[in-house]
Design a protein around this motif. Structure first.
Motif, PDB file in Angstrom:
ATOM      1  N   ALA A  42      24.171 -13.171  20.151  1.00 30.78           N
ATOM      2  CA  ALA A  42      24.985 -12.348  19.262  1.00 30.78           C
ATOM      3  C   ALA A  42      25.225 -13.044  17.926  1.00 30.78           C
ATOM      4  CB  ALA A  42      26.311 -12.013  19.935  1.00 30.78           C
ATOM      5  N   LEU A  43      25.425 -14.351  17.948  1.00 31.62           N
ATOM      6  CA  LEU A  43      25.547 -15.102  16.693  1.00 31.62           C
ATOM      7  C   LEU A  43      24.284 -14.959  15.854  1.00 31.62           C
ATOM      8  CD1 LEU A  43      27.246 -18.460  17.770  1.00 31.62           C
ATOM      9  CD2 LEU A  43      28.232 -16.720  16.295  1.00 31.62           C
ATOM     10  N   ASP A  44      23.146 -15.109  16.494  1.00 31.90           N
ATOM     11  CA  ASP A  44      21.880 -14.956  15.778  1.00 31.90           C
ATOM     12  C   ASP A  44      21.744 -13.555  15.191  1.00 31.90           C
ATOM     13  OD1 ASP A  44      20.926 -17.540  16.138  1.00 31.90           O
ATOM     14  OD2 ASP A  44      19.965 -17.071  18.052  1.00 31.90           O
ATOM     15  N   ASP A  45      22.117 -12.553  15.961  1.00 29.83           N
ATOM     16  CA  ASP A  45      21.977 -11.168  15.501  1.00 29.83           C
ATOM     17  C   ASP A  45      22.900 -10.858  14.327  1.00 29.83           C
ATOM     18  OD1 ASP A  45      20.098 -10.740  17.477  1.00 29.83           O
ATOM     19  OD2 ASP A  45      21.492  -9.754  18.858  1.00 29.83           O
ATOM     20  N   ASP A  46      24.087 -11.462  14.320  1.00 34.78           N
ATOM     21  CA  ASP A  46      25.089 -11.170  13.285  1.00 34.78           C
ATOM     22  C   ASP A  46      25.093 -12.232  12.186  1.00 34.78           C
ATOM     23  OD1 ASP A  46      26.994  -9.415  12.312  1.00 34.78           O
ATOM     24  OD2 ASP A  46      28.673 -10.408  13.295  1.00 34.78           O
ATOM     25  N   ARG A  47      24.046 -13.033  12.141  1.00 35.63           N
ATOM     26  CA  ARG A  47      23.986 -14.198  11.259  1.00 35.63           C
ATOM     27  C   ARG A  47      24.278 -13.852   9.798  1.00 35.63           C
ATOM     28  NH1 ARG A  47      21.016 -19.136  11.458  1.00 35.63           N
ATOM     29  NH2 ARG A  47      20.380 -18.529  13.563  1.00 35.63           N
ATOM     30  N   ALA A  48      23.647 -12.827   9.263  1.00 31.49           N
ATOM     31  CA  ALA A  48      23.766 -12.529   7.836  1.00 31.49           C
ATOM     32  C   ALA A  48      25.211 -12.243   7.444  1.00 31.49           C
ATOM     33  CB  ALA A  48      22.868 -11.355   7.469  1.00 31.49           C
ATOM     34  N   GLU A  49      25.899 -11.420   8.227  1.00 36.03           N
ATOM     35  CA  GLU A  49      27.281 -11.079   7.900  1.00 36.03           C
ATOM     36  C   GLU A  49      28.206 -12.263   8.116  1.00 36.03           C
ATOM     37  OE1 GLU A  49      30.674  -8.851   6.789  1.00 36.03           O
ATOM     38  OE2 GLU A  49      28.527  -8.802   6.316  1.00 36.03           O
ATOM     39  N   LEU A  50      27.985 -13.040   9.158  1.00 39.59           N
ATOM     40  CA  LEU A  50      28.812 -14.218   9.412  1.00 39.59           C
ATOM     41  C   LEU A  50      28.676 -15.225   8.279  1.00 39.59           C
ATOM     42  CD1 LEU A  50      28.058 -14.673  13.212  1.00 39.59           C
ATOM     43  CD2 LEU A  50      30.247 -13.948  12.226  1.00 39.59           C
ATOM     44  N   VAL A  51      27.453 -15.467   7.838  1.00 40.60           N
ATOM     45  CA  VAL A  51      27.223 -16.419   6.753  1.00 40.60           C
ATOM     46  C   VAL A  51      27.859 -15.910   5.463  1.00 40.60           C
ATOM     47  CG1 VAL A  51      25.429 -17.413   5.267  1.00 40.60           C
ATOM     48  CG2 VAL A  51      25.176 -17.479   7.754  1.00 40.60           C
ATOM     49  N   ARG A  52      27.766 -14.606   5.209  1.00 40.01           N
ATOM     50  CA  ARG A  52      28.385 -14.044   3.996  1.00 40.01           C
ATOM     51  C   ARG A  52      29.891 -14.282   3.994  1.00 40.01           C
ATOM     52  NH1 ARG A  52      31.319 -10.030   2.306  1.00 40.01           N
ATOM     53  NH2 ARG A  52      31.536  -9.109   4.388  1.00 40.01           N
ATOM     54  N   LEU A  53      30.532 -13.991   5.109  1.00 37.71           N
ATOM     55  CA  LEU A  53      31.970 -14.216   5.194  1.00 37.71           C
ATOM     56  C   LEU A  53      32.316 -15.697   5.040  1.00 37.71           C
ATOM     57  CD1 LEU A  53      32.996 -11.852   8.147  1.00 37.71           C
ATOM     58  CD2 LEU A  53      33.722 -11.655   5.760  1.00 37.71           C
ATOM     59  N   GLY A  54      31.559 -16.549   5.696  1.00 32.32           N
ATOM     60  CA  GLY A  54      31.810 -17.975   5.606  1.00 32.32           C
ATOM     61  C   GLY A  54      31.674 -18.497   4.191  1.00 32.32           C
ATOM     62  N   ASN A  55      30.671 -18.031   3.485  1.00 33.14           N
ATOM     63  CA  ASN A  55      30.447 -18.453   2.100  1.00 33.14           C
ATOM     64  C   ASN A  55      31.613 -18.025   1.206  1.00 33.14           C
ATOM     65  OD1 ASN A  55      28.898 -17.326  -0.706  1.00 33.14           O
ATOM     66  ND2 ASN A  55      28.557 -19.458  -0.139  1.00 33.14           N
ATOM     67  N   GLU A  56      32.113 -16.820   1.411  1.00 36.63           N
ATOM     68  CA  GLU A  56      33.224 -16.326   0.594  1.00 36.63           C
ATOM     69  C   GLU A  56      34.516 -17.109   0.851  1.00 36.63           C
ATOM     70  OE1 GLU A  56      33.702 -12.199   1.358  1.00 36.63           O
ATOM     71  OE2 GLU A  56      31.888 -11.596   0.270  1.00 36.63           O
ATOM     72  N   GLU A  57      34.739 -17.501   2.095  1.00 31.35           N
ATOM     73  CA  GLU A  57      36.030 -18.098   2.440  1.00 31.35           C
ATOM     74  C   GLU A  57      36.062 -19.612   2.327  1.00 31.35           C
ATOM     75  OE1 GLU A  57      38.577 -15.453   5.353  1.00 31.35           O
ATOM     76  OE2 GLU A  57      36.757 -16.127   6.381  1.00 31.35           O
ATOM     77  N   THR A  58      34.923 -20.289   2.431  1.00 34.83           N
ATOM     78  CA  THR A  58      34.940 -21.754   2.502  1.00 34.83           C
ATOM     79  C   THR A  58      34.273 -22.457   1.333  1.00 34.83           C
ATOM     80  OG1 THR A  58      32.823 -21.958   3.677  1.00 34.83           O
ATOM     81  CG2 THR A  58      34.790 -21.570   5.026  1.00 34.83           C
ATOM     82  N   HIS A  59      33.531 -21.743   0.501  1.00 34.48           N
ATOM     83  CA  HIS A  59      32.757 -22.326  -0.605  1.00 34.48           C
ATOM     84  C   HIS A  59      31.560 -23.154  -0.125  1.00 34.48           C
ATOM     85  CE1 HIS A  59      36.314 -21.064  -2.677  1.00 34.48           C
ATOM     86  NE2 HIS A  59      37.045 -22.087  -2.294  1.00 34.48           N
TER      87      HIS A  59
END
Length: 470
Positions: A42-59
């Protein structure tokens, strides 16, 4: 089950823990392995959205976060393999022997899950040491329901990851809570049986004190501050000063220096060329934003404190607007030895302390060190560093040679731990197969009927796990 308006932290924690307690029924290793593998997929499948959120919140960069998703999925799959293998249970079967004094009955011993676990997510690894990170993965693998206290530095990502987990895990096996009050209630709650934490020494110590001062104290496994000392020998400096200097700058500035394994204190021989290489490399080192404004302010305060000390030189690299400049603190061995404490305190961010030494001073410098997660030796070709290695192994959980400590591989032999102040439990690890051991407790069965025994302890070893039989 995050914080809800109008609902107290106690009520939120109570509901999550009650559900976890209800879920604490025996499960099979195969079932839990399947959950872990499904969450990895599931992490692999949702990778793009998870990475987008992480980039926005953590720099943190997209590339770094994408790699961290890969690591987090690998951890989940790794623990699935560990529990399928079964050796982590430390199963032992001893046959009766009436000839011994006292006579030995039929004894069978195994490790069993503790029960609901509280996990406190880290800021600097929003995937690998966060909601579905190493503590959560190992606790679920061990058979313990988990309640995660989200880190406030990435709340949207935490909720998204938690939703992924709750789609897969049976009811009660996972919950997310948010807020300092809910986190405090978790470690105090009588149904929580242990806690895992990655973060600051101050925050970890506060929770640790609560855990051990309960009417029924519980284990608190905290990974706290670490300076990860490095010793560069004179022979190594003579052979490859430039490579060591540039490698050091690359390591301590990686992702704004926000690694628990950042090399924060480096002993270099006076006039050995490493200092010059560091000065040269610092000019090309990138500046970067830290995870939160509070961390940026704490970093600036730490650098200012170094600058205010006598006989200390502070070098700063370039800094873009809103970013922290990579920084090197230079000090001689006599100044360090006169008052080591300020240089032994972790400063979270892209800074390292270089201590220049003459050869007779090296043993005294090493003797002044506090425990850390890692220690590193850079040695010359065929140079004997046996005595130095023995001294550093007494203060480090992992001893490296001719490398840098900022990568922590996932494996059976890995140990990511150390004495206080690096962790609260020096004999345990938060990375690697034996990370499960934190969430398990032994039980011995004496003269038990077969139906009472776990399948792993029954006659004939029906599940074919690694087991000691005598």
């Amino acid at each position: 089950m995050s914080g809800i308006a109008g609902v107290s932290a106690t009520a939120v924690a109570d509901a999550a823990i009650a559900a976890a307690r209800a879920a604490s029924t025996p499960t099979t290793r195969e079932a839990r392995a399947g959950w872990l593998e499904a969450m990895a997929a599931a992490l692999d499948d949702d990778r793009a959205e998870l990475v987008r959120l992480g980039n926005e919140e953590t720099h943190l960069s997209v590339a770094r976060l994408d790699g961290e998703v890969t690591r987090t999925a690998a951890q989940l799959r790794f623990f699935a393999g560990v529990i399928r293998e079964g050796g982590y249970l430390e199963a032992v079967v001893e046959s009766p022997d009436p000839s011994l004094i006292p006579p030995r009955p039929d004894l069978r011993r195994i490790l069993r899950p503790l029960g609901p676990i509280a996990v406190y997510a880290a800021s600097n690894f929003p995937f690998a040491f966060s909601v579905l990170g190493n503590d959560t993965a190992s606790a679920l693998a061990a058979g313990c329901p988990v309640i995660v206290k989200a880190h406030p530095g990435h709340p949207l990502l935490s909720r998204r990851t938690a939703a992924l987990a709750t789609r897969i895990l049976p009811p009660g096996w996972f919950a997310l809570v948010e807020g300092m009050d809910a986190g405090t209630e978790l470690v105090r709650h009588p149904l929580v049986r242990a806690a895992g934490f990655t973060g600051s020494t101050r925050g970890g110590r506060a929770l640790y004190d609560l855990a051990v001062s309960r009417p029924d104290p519980i284990p608190f496994y905290g990974e706290l501050g670490s300076i990860n000392p490095v010793v560069v020998t004179r022979t190594a400096a003579a052979e490859r000063a430039d490579a060591i200097g540039t490698g050091l700058v690359s390591s301590f500035t990686r992702d704004a220096g926000q690694y628990c394994t950042k090399p924060g204190l480096v002993f270099v021989p006076s006039g050995g060329g490493v200092e010059d290489a560091v000065r040269n490399a610092l000019g090309d080192a990138p500046s970067s934003r830290q995870l939160t404004d509070g961390m940026s302010a704490a970093f600036a305060d730490g650098v200012a404190a170094f600058s205010a000390r006598p006989s200390v030189e502070v070098l700063r690299g370039n800094a873009a607007d809103g970013a922290s400049a990579p920084t090197v603190v230079l000090v001689d061995a006599d100044t360090f030895l006169a008052d080591p404490a300020p240089f032994l305190a972790e400063c979270f961010g892209p800074v390292t302390v270089l201590v220049r030494y003459d050869d007779p001073q090296q043993p005294a410098l090493v003797a002044a060190l506090e425990p850390s997660l890692t220690a590193t030796i850079h040695r010359g070709t065929e140079e004997d560093v046996t005595a130095l290695a023995a001294a550093l192994s007494a203060v480090a959980g992992r001893l490296l040679f001719d490398g840098w400590p900022t990568g922590v591989a996932i494996g059976w032999a890995q140990h990511h731990g150390g004495g206080w102040p690096s962790t609260t439990a020096t004999i345990h690890t938060s990375v690697g197969a034996t990370a499960l051991r934190r969430w398990l407790t032994p039980i011995a069965y004496q003269d038990a009927p077969q139906l009472v025994l776990p399948p792993e302890l029954r006659d004939g070893n029906p599940l074919r796990i690694p087991r000691r039989d005598s």
